[in-house]
Design a protein around this motif. Structure first.
Motif, PDB file in Angstrom:
ATOM      1  N   ALA A 205       8.440   2.403   4.674  1.00 14.30           N
ATOM      2  CA  ALA A 205       7.434   2.075   3.668  1.00 14.30           C
ATOM      3  C   ALA A 205       7.690   0.750   2.975  1.00 14.30           C
ATOM      4  O   ALA A 205       6.759   0.150   2.427  1.00 14.30           O
ATOM      5  CB  ALA A 205       7.372   3.201   2.632  1.00 14.30           C
ATOM      6  N   THR A 231       7.749   6.471   1.087  1.00  9.12           N
ATOM      7  CA  THR A 231       6.647   6.346   0.144  1.00  9.12           C
ATOM      8  C   THR A 231       6.503   4.904  -0.326  1.00  9.12           C
ATOM      9  O   THR A 231       7.478   4.174  -0.458  1.00  9.12           O
ATOM     10  CB  THR A 231       6.857   7.252  -1.084  1.00  9.12           C
ATOM     11  OG1 THR A 231       8.065   6.879  -1.748  1.00  9.12           O
ATOM     12  CG2 THR A 231       6.945   8.717  -0.664  1.00  9.12           C
ATOM     13  N   SER A 232       5.243   4.535  -0.577  1.00  6.64           N
ATOM     14  CA  SER A 232       4.950   3.179  -1.028  1.00  6.64           C
ATOM     15  C   SER A 232       3.598   3.171  -1.715  1.00  6.64           C
ATOM     16  O   SER A 232       2.726   3.994  -1.420  1.00  6.64           O
ATOM     17  CB  SER A 232       4.932   2.213   0.155  1.00  6.64           C
ATOM     18  OG  SER A 232       4.556   0.912  -0.241  1.00  6.64           O
ATOM     19  N   GLU A 233       3.404   2.235  -2.634  1.00  7.87           N
ATOM     20  CA  GLU A 233       2.108   2.029  -3.264  1.00  7.87           C
ATOM     21  C   GLU A 233       1.422   0.860  -2.589  1.00  7.87           C
ATOM     22  O   GLU A 233       2.009  -0.214  -2.440  1.00  7.87           O
ATOM     23  CB  GLU A 233       2.291   1.738  -4.758  1.00  7.87           C
ATOM     24  CG  GLU A 233       0.990   1.583  -5.518  1.00  7.87           C
ATOM     25  CD  GLU A 233       1.217   1.401  -6.997  1.00  7.87           C
ATOM     26  OE1 GLU A 233       0.879   0.314  -7.511  1.00  7.87           O
ATOM     27  OE2 GLU A 233       1.749   2.336  -7.627  1.00  7.87           O
TER      28      GLU A 233
END
Length: 314
Positions: A205, A231-233
């Protein structure tokens, strides 16, 4: 038979009953089996084998000799050299494999080379062609170009007429990866080398935001690795403006019908390249079955180029 066995997140070599092939199944005497990231995850308790596969014997790919046929198994004969992906159980002296996911080994490949083909070449071919639709003349970026899937994707992309760029962290691997057909760059600042039509994400990510920025309009990202984070935005506006497509993909848990389709794609498109020598199977190191723990430790240490292979010594 003897096999690598996972007990309480530790590896041992244990005796297991010889398996018996059922309908459509082939009994393979394994000569070589590649290690993969999924094996490391299974050892840590994070990636259990799918239903129908041995829960305690790891191994997602193998190469060996047909020594038994179940009822209705007609694609191969006793003594044939075969290789294929399995849901688990590849790292033993014997393994059961459905005939539909096996492919013949080209005559020019050794057991060791063949043991490193099925998982990585199937994964790479499926990710960049079936999933992302890479075509002649497009630009492909491979993150993590020195690993097994990375080296496979580079070569397949090059063979299809794509312009391939690969990120490789270890500078001492740059020249060898470049020789496979890629422009090799450091991971930092990869966006400056774009835009790219297809990005194969093998790292995780941490790259997703920059991947979107580096993507050509209408580009595609296929995520098949998350070792550097899951996870990443991301900015959905950027995704929309680029008219981009992002997809994730795994191979292990797919049903037989879908795995059979990937095997036929490999048989049609990849085996001729292997047979002609147009693509190679880079081997980092081989270990005998009894040294499986050392093989796993070598894999976990990172920094390798190509595949780590267990040899069964048969």
């Amino acid at each position: 038979m003897r096999a690598v066995t996972i007990r309480d997140q530790r590896l041992t070599i244990e005796e297991h009953p010889d398996p018996t092939p059922g309908a459509g199944m082939v009994l393979v005497r394994v000569h070589a089996a590649g290690l993969n990231g999924a094996d490391m995850m299974q050892l840590k308790g994070g990636y259990p084998a799918p239903a129908g596969s041995p829960p305690d014997i790891p191994g997602l790919e193998l190469a060996g000799e047909v020594v038994g046929l179940g009822s209705d198994a007609e694609r191969f004969s006793l003594g044939d050299r075969v290789m294929g992906i399995v849901g688990g159980g590849g790292q033993g002296e014997l393994a059961l494999v459905h005939e539909r996911v096996l492919v013949p080994i080209p005559d020019n490949l050794s057991w060791v080379e063949a043991g490193g083909v099925p998982e990585v070449f199937t994964t790479a071919h499926d990710a960049i062609f079936t999933q992302a639709g890479l075509v002649l003349g497009e630009r492909l970026l491979v993150h993590g170009g020195a690993g097994g899937v990375g080296t496979a994707a580079i070569q397949l992309g090059r063979a299809a007429g794509a312009r391939v760029t690969a990120t490789v962290r270890h500078a001492d691997h740059h020249a060898k990866v470049a020789a496979l057909g890629a422009t090799v760059i450091d991971p930092e600042g990869f966006r400056a080398h774009g835009p790219f039509d297809v990005i194969l994400e093998l790292v995780g990510a941490v790259n997703l935001t920059e991947n979107l920025k580096a993507l050509e309009t209408g580009g595609r990202i296929t995520v098949i690795g998350m070792g550097a984070g899951a996870t990443s935005e991301i900015n959905l506006a950027l995704l929309m403006m680029k008219r981009a497509r992002m997809q994730g993909s795994t191979l292990r848990a797919r049903p037989l019908e879908q795995k059979a389709l990937t095997a036929r794609a490999v048989e049609r498109s990849v085996l001729p390249l292997l047979a002609s020598g147009a693509v190679k199977v880079p081997i980092a190191k081989t270990f005998p079955l009894d040294d499986a723990a050392a093989a796993y430790a070598h894999f976990a240490a990172g920094g390798k180029l190509g595949k780590i292979i267990l040899e069964m010594g048969q």
